[in-house]
Design a protein around this motif. Structure first.
Motif, PDB file in Angstrom:
ATOM      1  N   PHE A  11       0.830  -1.207   0.000  1.00  0.00           N
ATOM      2  CA  PHE A  11       0.000   0.000   0.000  1.00  0.00           C
ATOM      3  C   PHE A  11       0.864   1.257   0.000  1.00  0.00           C
ATOM      4  CE2 PHE A  11      -2.978  -3.130   1.328  1.00  0.00           C
ATOM      5  CZ  PHE A  11      -4.193  -2.677   0.873  1.00  0.00           C
TER       6      PHE A  11
ATOM      7  N   TYR B 115      -0.372  -2.810  10.521  1.00  0.00           N
ATOM      8  CA  TYR B 115      -1.327  -2.876  11.632  1.00  0.00           C
ATOM      9  C   TYR B 115      -0.668  -2.250  12.846  1.00  0.00           C
ATOM     10  CZ  TYR B 115      -3.015  -6.355   8.376  1.00  0.00           C
ATOM     11  OH  TYR B 115      -3.419  -6.998   7.254  1.00  0.00           O
TER      12      TYR B 115
ATOM     13  N   GLU C 203     -12.804 -16.500  14.841  1.00  0.00           N
ATOM     14  CA  GLU C 203     -11.594 -15.852  15.354  1.00  0.00           C
ATOM     15  C   GLU C 203     -11.624 -15.855  16.884  1.00  0.00           C
ATOM     16  OE1 GLU C 203      -9.311 -14.906  13.327  1.00  0.00           O
ATOM     17  OE2 GLU C 203     -10.281 -14.555  11.393  1.00  0.00           O
TER      18      GLU C 203
ATOM     19  N   GLU D 209     -10.906   3.130  16.838  1.00  0.00           N
ATOM     20  CA  GLU D 209      -9.922   2.132  16.408  1.00  0.00           C
ATOM     21  C   GLU D 209     -10.202   1.669  14.975  1.00  0.00           C
ATOM     22  OE1 GLU D 209     -10.096  -1.542  18.489  1.00  0.00           O
ATOM     23  OE2 GLU D 209      -8.092  -2.168  17.857  1.00  0.00           O
TER      24      GLU D 209
ATOM     25  N   THR E 282      -6.281   4.422   7.469  1.00  0.00           N
ATOM     26  CA  THR E 282      -4.913   4.098   7.092  1.00  0.00           C
ATOM     27  C   THR E 282      -4.848   2.805   6.271  1.00  0.00           C
ATOM     28  OG1 THR E 282      -4.629   2.966   9.192  1.00  0.00           O
ATOM     29  CG2 THR E 282      -3.910   5.245   9.096  1.00  0.00           C
ATOM     30  N   GLU E 283      -5.958   2.395   5.715  1.00  0.00           N
ATOM     31  CA  GLU E 283      -6.034   1.248   4.792  1.00  0.00           C
ATOM     32  C   GLU E 283      -5.693  -0.085   5.432  1.00  0.00           C
ATOM     33  OE1 GLU E 283      -3.513   2.876   1.585  1.00  0.00           O
ATOM     34  OE2 GLU E 283      -5.327   2.990   0.389  1.00  0.00           O
ATOM     35  N   GLN E 284      -5.683  -0.144   6.781  1.00  0.00           N
ATOM     36  CA  GLN E 284      -5.366  -1.428   7.414  1.00  0.00           C
ATOM     37  C   GLN E 284      -6.462  -2.452   7.161  1.00  0.00           C
ATOM     38  OE1 GLN E 284      -3.992  -1.070  11.587  1.00  0.00           O
ATOM     39  NE2 GLN E 284      -3.613   1.060  11.115  1.00  0.00           N
TER      40      GLN E 284
ATOM     41  N   ASP F 205      -8.260  -2.615   4.422  1.00  0.00           N
ATOM     42  CA  ASP F 205      -7.997  -3.093   3.063  1.00  0.00           C
ATOM     43  C   ASP F 205      -6.865  -4.111   3.063  1.00  0.00           C
ATOM     44  OD1 ASP F 205      -9.949  -1.519   1.949  1.00  0.00           O
ATOM     45  OD2 ASP F 205      -8.610   0.150   1.503  1.00  0.00           O
ATOM     46  N   ALA F 206      -5.837  -3.820   3.865  1.00  0.00           N
ATOM     47  CA  ALA F 206      -4.693  -4.725   3.906  1.00  0.00           C
ATOM     48  C   ALA F 206      -5.103  -6.102   4.415  1.00  0.00           C
ATOM     49  CB  ALA F 206      -3.585  -4.148   4.780  1.00  0.00           C
ATOM     50  N   MET F 207      -6.018  -6.128   5.387  1.00  0.00           N
ATOM     51  CA  MET F 207      -6.498  -7.423   5.886  1.00  0.00           C
ATOM     52  C   MET F 207      -7.214  -8.178   4.783  1.00  0.00           C
ATOM     53  SD  MET F 207      -7.880  -6.933   9.698  1.00  0.00           S
ATOM     54  CE  MET F 207      -6.680  -6.506  10.946  1.00  0.00           C
ATOM     55  N   GLU F 208      -8.036  -7.440   4.052  1.00  0.00           N
ATOM     56  CA  GLU F 208      -8.791  -8.079   2.987  1.00  0.00           C
ATOM     57  C   GLU F 208      -7.848  -8.703   1.961  1.00  0.00           C
ATOM     58  OE1 GLU F 208     -12.361  -6.319   0.375  1.00  0.00           O
ATOM     59  OE2 GLU F 208     -12.324  -5.883   2.501  1.00  0.00           O
ATOM     60  N   VAL F 209      -6.801  -7.939   1.606  1.00  0.00           N
ATOM     61  CA  VAL F 209      -5.844  -8.442   0.631  1.00  0.00           C
ATOM     62  C   VAL F 209      -5.113  -9.667   1.152  1.00  0.00           C
ATOM     63  CG1 VAL F 209      -3.764  -7.871  -0.628  1.00  0.00           C
ATOM     64  CG2 VAL F 209      -5.528  -6.175  -0.386  1.00  0.00           C
ATOM     65  N   SER F 210      -4.874  -9.721   2.467  1.00  0.00           N
ATOM     66  CA  SER F 210      -4.125 -10.864   2.973  1.00  0.00           C
ATOM     67  C   SER F 210      -5.037 -12.048   3.268  1.00  0.00           C
ATOM     68  CB  SER F 210      -3.329 -10.474   4.219  1.00  0.00           C
ATOM     69  OG  SER F 210      -4.206 -10.229   5.285  1.00  0.00           O
ATOM     70  N   GLY F 211      -6.264 -11.998   2.784  1.00  0.00           N
ATOM     71  CA  GLY F 211      -7.126 -13.169   2.850  1.00  0.00           C
ATOM     72  C   GLY F 211      -7.848 -13.347   4.171  1.00  0.00           C
ATOM     73  N   THR F 212      -7.738 -12.365   5.075  1.00  0.00           N
ATOM     74  CA  THR F 212      -8.509 -12.431   6.311  1.00  0.00           C
ATOM     75  C   THR F 212      -9.754 -11.591   6.126  1.00  0.00           C
ATOM     76  OG1 THR F 212      -6.564 -12.723   7.684  1.00  0.00           O
ATOM     77  CG2 THR F 212      -8.502 -11.830   8.752  1.00  0.00           C
TER      78      THR F 212
ATOM     79  N   TYR G 128     -13.002 -10.698  11.422  1.00  0.00           N
ATOM     80  CA  TYR G 128     -11.902 -10.523  12.372  1.00  0.00           C
ATOM     81  C   TYR G 128     -12.129  -9.328  13.280  1.00  0.00           C
ATOM     82  CZ  TYR G 128      -7.122 -10.217  14.093  1.00  0.00           C
ATOM     83  OH  TYR G 128      -6.013 -10.177  14.900  1.00  0.00           O
TER      84      TYR G 128
END
Ligand code: ATP
Ligand code: MG
Lengths: 244, 259
Positions: A88, A94, B37, B116, B123-125, B127-134, B139
């Protein structure tokens, strides 16, 4: 001839009245590093987010690793996404997790428990060593500098050894020396795993080192497409702007 | 669509209710999907308890004490001073302790979750989870809503006990009621019809707090301002919902003849 790994065909995307992508098409071949170049706000980030369906395109066709992703449901994408690394622009680390947990996060879904117990520590350290940050493994992202965060984010996107890697400005905010190291690392990764990458960058050094081909995204369409060596010699004023 | 003076399509209030409804429905769809989870759920339970324990405890104690002290004069006037423990315990258990706990949780947990998830969105976190398959919904949202639904009743039960203890001290400031007599009078006054509905409604309080906090955070607008607004509106809407649920709950118990 190599097979295309990513095919983007006549994709449109607008936000309200803001037409960001207009009939945009491109192809990325197996093992290729494709650089996308364009002004700020021209829609580069939107383009690579469409490729992995973080943003849904309005119309057109996108095929990623033989999957027509626009027709796939969220759940069906999980497996596909494990084969894709995404860096990104904002790093998206995180911030409630340590560097180690950040890197382990992609593994938790795609590795079994036994695999993780046996191999995750090694995988994490290896990925961090690649970006020269093995000593930061127990720090929080907030304790890292901007450039270090970028490198940790890069390590995280590479940890599953993806077939396709989408880099959104991998070297922005890094000094020239580190930037060159990262660019070299990107080339190494490409050679080692025969991966395919789309790289968004403004950094001429990075483009020169990594690119096999450059696409210029202007006004929502693919304005020009050529080798870096040819583009820098171009007389077109719109292209010259970028290389001056 | 237009009904009278109401322009339904542009009514942000109604749109929002619709969106919250959709979000809630999505919660029930996702909760059944595989890959639970558990770890994150336990973690969230711990955090929710840890963050609010002291605050809830102190407030409950003060409420019990103050309520007792303030009720005494009225009862004395009617010569019914001996009913003090009974009266205090019924109002504490039925209404005050659960609602105060829920309001504190709305302020603390609702804003916490809103901020939170909001900053993770910005901060796109997420989106980052989605990309990493979670599945980020599972979650982040499912675990937090479940944790809030479970922990608010726990905190509220704890608040009940502490508030009653505060009541005991309050009774003994002026009067003389032994420890045994106090608790005897308290439990004599309380029936299951007081306790069970009061506990059941706290589950709904917790659920509402979790859902609103997550909804506001998950769909946070870009930018720091968006995060701030998510946190504030989460508190406001969650507090309001607590009162609405309370109103509905009292109607239902009334209809069932439990009052
Ligand atoms: N989620 C969104 N909602 C509305 N508009 C958006 C959204 N994301 C991007 N845009 C708009 O799309 C356009 C392209 O944005 P994008 O982030 O792709 O630019 P970019 O080419 O990556 O620029 P930069 O080099 O500055 O990163 C911008 O005009 C932006 O306002
Ligand atoms: Mg961008």
């Amino acid at each position: 001839m190599e097979m295309p790994v990513i095919t983007v065909e006549k994709v449109n995307k607008s936000f309200g009245s803001n037409h960001v992508l207009k009939n945009f098409s491109m192809q990325v071949m197996q093992g290729e590093n494709l650089v996308v170049l364009g002004k700020s706000g021209s829609g580069k980030s939107v383009l690579i987010k469409c490729i992995i369906k973080l943003i849904e395109a309005d119309s057109g066709k996108i095929i990623l690793l033989d999957e027509p992703i626009m027709e796939r449901e969220e759940e069906e994408l999980d497996q596909l996404r494990s084969k894709v690394g995404f860096l990104f622009q904002s790093n998206a680390l995180y911030d409630s997790m340590t560097v180690r947990e950040n890197l382990e996060f992609p593994l938790r879904r795609h590795w079994s428990k036994q695999e993780r117990e046996a191999g995750s520590e090694q995988a994490v350290m290896e990925a961090l060593e690649d970006v020269g940050l093995a000593h930061t493994v127990d720090l929080m992202p907030s304790e890292l500098s901007g450039g270090m965060r970028k490198r940790v984010a890069l390590a995280r996107s590479l940890i599953l050894k993806p077939k396709v890697i989408l880099y959104d400005e991998p070297t922005t905010g890094l000094d020239p020396a580190t930037s060159r190291e990262i660019s070299n690392l990107m080339v190494e990764v490409q050679e080692k795993y025969h991966s395919t990458s789309v790289i968004i960058s403004h950094d001429m050094n990075c483009i020169r080192i990594t690119s096999n081909r450059v696409i210029m995204l202007i006004d929502g369409t693919c304005y020009a497409e050529d080798l870096y060596e040819n583009l820098i010699k171009s007389k077109d004023p719109k292209i010259r702007e970028f290389f001056e | 669509m237009k009904i009278g003076f109401l322009n339904i399509k542009d009514n942000t209030f109604l749109t929002e209710i619709g969106e919250i409804w959709r979000f809630t429905m999505r919660f029930f769809r996702e909760i059944n999907k595989p890959k639970q989870e558990y770890e994150e759920f336990v973690h969230q339970c711990f955090w929710i308890g840890y963050k609010t324990l002291t605050l809830v405890g102190i407030t409950a104690f003060i409420m019990g004490l103050v309520l007792t002290i303030q009720s005494r004069p009225t009862l004395v006037e009617f010569g019914a001073e001996s009913l003090l423990p009974a009266m205090v315990s019924v109002s504490l258990i039925r209404e005050i302790a659960p609602v105060i706990t829920a309001l504190i949780c709305a302020g603390k947990i609702g804003s916490g979750i809103g901020a939170e998830l909001g900053s993770m969105r910005v901060t796109e976190q997420i989106d980052a989870m989605e990309v990493s398959g979670t599945n980020p919904f599972k979650y982040l949202v499912v675990t937090r809503v479940m944790a809030a639904t479970l922990m608010v009743p726990v905190l509220s039960s704890m608040a009940n006990a502490i508030a009653l203890y505060g009541g005991y001290l309050g009774v003994n400031i002026r009067g003389q009621v032994s420890w045994h007599l106090y608790w005897f009078q308290v439990f004599d006054a309380l029936s299951f019809g007081d306790i069970i509905p009061a506990i059941i409604k706290t589950f709904f309080f917790g659920f509402a707090i979790g859902i609103i906090g997550c909804f506001k955070g998950y769909y946070s607008k870009k930018g720091t301002e968006g995060v701030g607004r998510s946190a504030t509106t989460a508190v406001i809407v969650a507090s309001l919902l607590v009162f609405i649920i309370d109103l509905i709950a009292v109607q239902i118990t009334d209809l069932l003849g439990l009052t």
